[in-house]
Design a protein around this motif. Structure first.
Motif, short mmCIF file in Angstrom:
data_model
loop_
_atom_site.label_atom_id
_atom_site.label_comp_id
_atom_site.label_asym_id
_atom_site.label_seq_id
_atom_site.Cartn_x
_atom_site.Cartn_y
_atom_site.Cartn_z
N LYS A 120 0.79 -1.20 -0.07
CA LYS A 120 0.05 -0.02 -0.02
C LYS A 120 0.80 1.42 -0.09
N THR A 121 1.83 1.23 -0.95
CA THR A 121 2.66 2.59 -1.18
C THR A 121 1.80 3.52 -1.96
N CYS A 122 2.36 4.76 -2.20
CA CYS A 122 1.67 6.03 -3.08
C CYS A 122 1.77 5.34 -4.37
N TRP A 123 2.79 4.82 -4.75
CA TRP A 123 2.87 4.38 -6.12
C TRP A 123 1.83 3.46 -6.58
N SER A 124 1.77 2.55 -5.66
CA SER A 124 0.64 1.30 -6.11
C SER A 124 -0.74 1.86 -6.00
N LEU A 125 -0.98 2.70 -4.84
CA LEU A 125 -2.22 3.15 -4.70
C LEU A 125 -2.78 4.21 -6.06
N HIS B 282 -4.43 7.03 -11.62
CA HIS B 282 -3.57 8.22 -11.77
C HIS B 282 -2.03 8.08 -12.79
N ALA B 283 -1.97 8.96 -13.24
CA ALA B 283 -0.76 9.10 -14.28
C ALA B 283 0.49 8.86 -13.54
N ASP B 284 0.48 9.53 -12.28
CA ASP B 284 2.08 9.44 -11.49
C ASP B 284 1.50 9.30 -9.93
N PRO B 285 2.66 9.13 -8.98
CA PRO B 285 2.12 9.05 -7.59
C PRO B 285 2.14 10.55 -6.93
N GLN B 286 2.11 11.65 -7.73
CA GLN B 286 2.30 12.84 -7.18
C GLN B 286 1.20 13.31 -6.27
N ALA B 287 -0.26 13.14 -6.66
CA ALA B 287 -1.46 13.38 -5.84
C ALA B 287 -1.49 12.77 -4.55
N ARG C 276 2.05 1.66 -18.89
CA ARG C 276 2.73 2.97 -18.64
C ARG C 276 3.47 3.10 -17.17
N TRP C 277 2.59 2.53 -16.33
CA TRP C 277 3.10 2.36 -14.85
C TRP C 277 4.40 1.71 -14.95
N SER C 278 4.38 0.64 -15.60
CA SER C 278 5.56 -0.38 -15.72
C SER C 278 6.85 0.29 -16.09
#
Length: 432
Positions: free
Chosen positions: A50-55, A61-66, A409-411
């Motif tokens: 449950k990290t910002c990346w995976s969530l 989302h396109a990236d984990p920034q939000a 894209r996430w990979s």
């Protein structure tokens, strides 16, 4: 779709939406409000880490920034959300004879930058490790248990006496001072009782039972307690004229005085122990006992100081003492089901925000479990467990379908970020 009558996907969605609506007013802007809801659903999802990346990937989302902004810089008050979680749980589960349970758990960490980290004993590992320690407050009723508060422990010499480290970790200047674990427990208990949380008892292990201030606070509020103490604790006998070690007293108890009681159900059946109690004081408006637990197989002893404003039977003290295991089970559930320890933030604000949103996700599962128990009367089935509820919740309520292009894209994003981090690490090592 044929499902058991205790499985109600539409009702579960209502409770999940109720949880998000309960805290929505704490987010002034729409973006963090929406992201917080996605974060909680992600914590409840079947995402492994449950990290910002995976969530963020799961939320589309396109990236984990939000997600990262939500934990680090977005404007919202984690303590206010924590209070909302507590009040929501009490509305659903409140019981006048509930037990407040205090305990700490460790979060193993690498490096020295995570707020509060140092080499210290971590119950998670069962040894001294590089870790953070959080002190938590659980609310345990005869039917269920829930997490309602948290405090991060800051070691005195390595953190509280180091203003530079506090500032780097974002600890609010002038608002946070060194506090022992029992002091943090007292703060949480006081906050809960001041907020009107219905409870009749407090319990905790030896760290908390040894603190006279905690015991005095509870006696002043007329809240009963069953607090563990060490074998070298001395108690007054003979009308207060003699101080005797509790382990010496245990040796004097006749075999006939030990009584068999269960302190609650365990994974392999009732947790049966032999118990004895010795009255140490009976005055107007208060009753004190030494409670002793003996393992039937090993003979190992445990000791508890007990106080109540009115007389109670032995089995009541045994029930309260047994409630302490509930918080250990909550730690296991929190870490195993909703990512209590999956955070990758280092600062003060990020830690409190992640833990608080995890508590909200855990509250959803707790209320769903309590609701299912009330509606399920099938004697052929055990009650729905929290892991089973989360599994079914993911099938019937939280299932998402993302296009292959999004996953690809996430990979690429992950591998690009990891390659950049690797180059930076190599350059840093070569510069030494």
């Amino acid at each position: 779709m044929a499902v058991g009558h205790s499985v109600d996907p539409a009702g579960w969605r209502v409770i999940l939406d109720e949880a998000k609506a309960r805290v929505a007013g704490r987010f002034v802007r729409a973006e963090p409000r929406q992201t917080a809801g996605q974060f909680v659903e992600g914590l409840l999802s079947d995402v492994e880490r449950k990290t910002c990346w995976s969530l963020a990937e799961r939320a589309g989302h396109a990236d984990p920034q939000a997600m990262q902004r939500l934990l680090r810089t977005a404007v919202w008050d984690a303590d206010a959300v924590r209070d909302d979680v507590r009040d929501w749980l009490v509305e659903h589960l409140g019981h006048p004879d509930a037990v407040l349970v205090v305990d700490e758990t460790g979060f193993l960490k690498k490096g020295v930058c995570s707020v509060g980290v140092q080499r210290q004993y971590a119950g998670t590992a069962g040894r001294v490790e590089n870790s953070q320690v959080g002190v938590f407050l659980a609310y345990v009723t005869p039917a269920t248990r829930a997490m309602i508060d948290r405090r991060l422990y800051l070691p005195e010499t390595t953190w509280c006496d180091r203003p530079d480290r506090l500032a780097a970790a974002g600890v609010p200047e002038g608002e946070v001072w060194f506090a022992t674990k029992p002091t943090l427990a007292r703060q949480m208990i006081t906050a809960a009782l001041d907020a009107g949380v219905p409870a009749g008892w407090v319990t905790g292990d030896e760290v908390y039972g040894a603190d006279p201030g905690l015991r005095a606070d509870l006696e002043h509020r007329a809240i009963g307690y069953v607090l563990a103490v060490g074998c070298d604790r001395r108690v007054a006998v003979n009308d207060g004229r003699t101080l005797v070690r509790v382990d010496d007293l245990a040796e004097r108890i006749p075999t006939s005085q030990w009584q068999l009681h269960s302190c609650g159900p365990g994974a392999k059946g009732p947790r049966d122990y032999l118990w004895a109690w010795i009255t140490t004081a009976t005055n107007q408006g208060e009753h004190r006992w030494l409670l002793i637990r003996r393992n039937r197989t090993t003979g190992e002893l445990a000791f508890y100081l007990c106080w109540t404003p009115h007389p109670v039977p032995l089995h009541t003290l045994v029930r309260v003492a047994g409630s302490r295991w509930s918080i250990e089970e909550l730690f296991q559930t929190g870490k195993g089901q909703v990512g209590l320890d999956h955070y990758q933030v280092r600062g003060w604000t990020g830690w409190h925000r992640h833990i608080t949103l995890t508590m909200l996700a855990l509250a959803v599962l707790t209320i769903l479990a309590a609701t299912a128990q009330q509606s399920d009367a099938n004697p052929e089935l055990i009650a729905l467990t929290v892991p089973e509820i989360r599994r079914l919740l993911n099938v019937f309520v939280l299932a998402v379908s993302l296009p292959p292009a999004h996953t690809l894209r996430w990979s690429i994003w992950r591998r690009t970020s990891q390659a950049r981090a690797r180059r930076s690490h190599y350059q840093h090592r070569q510069a030494k």
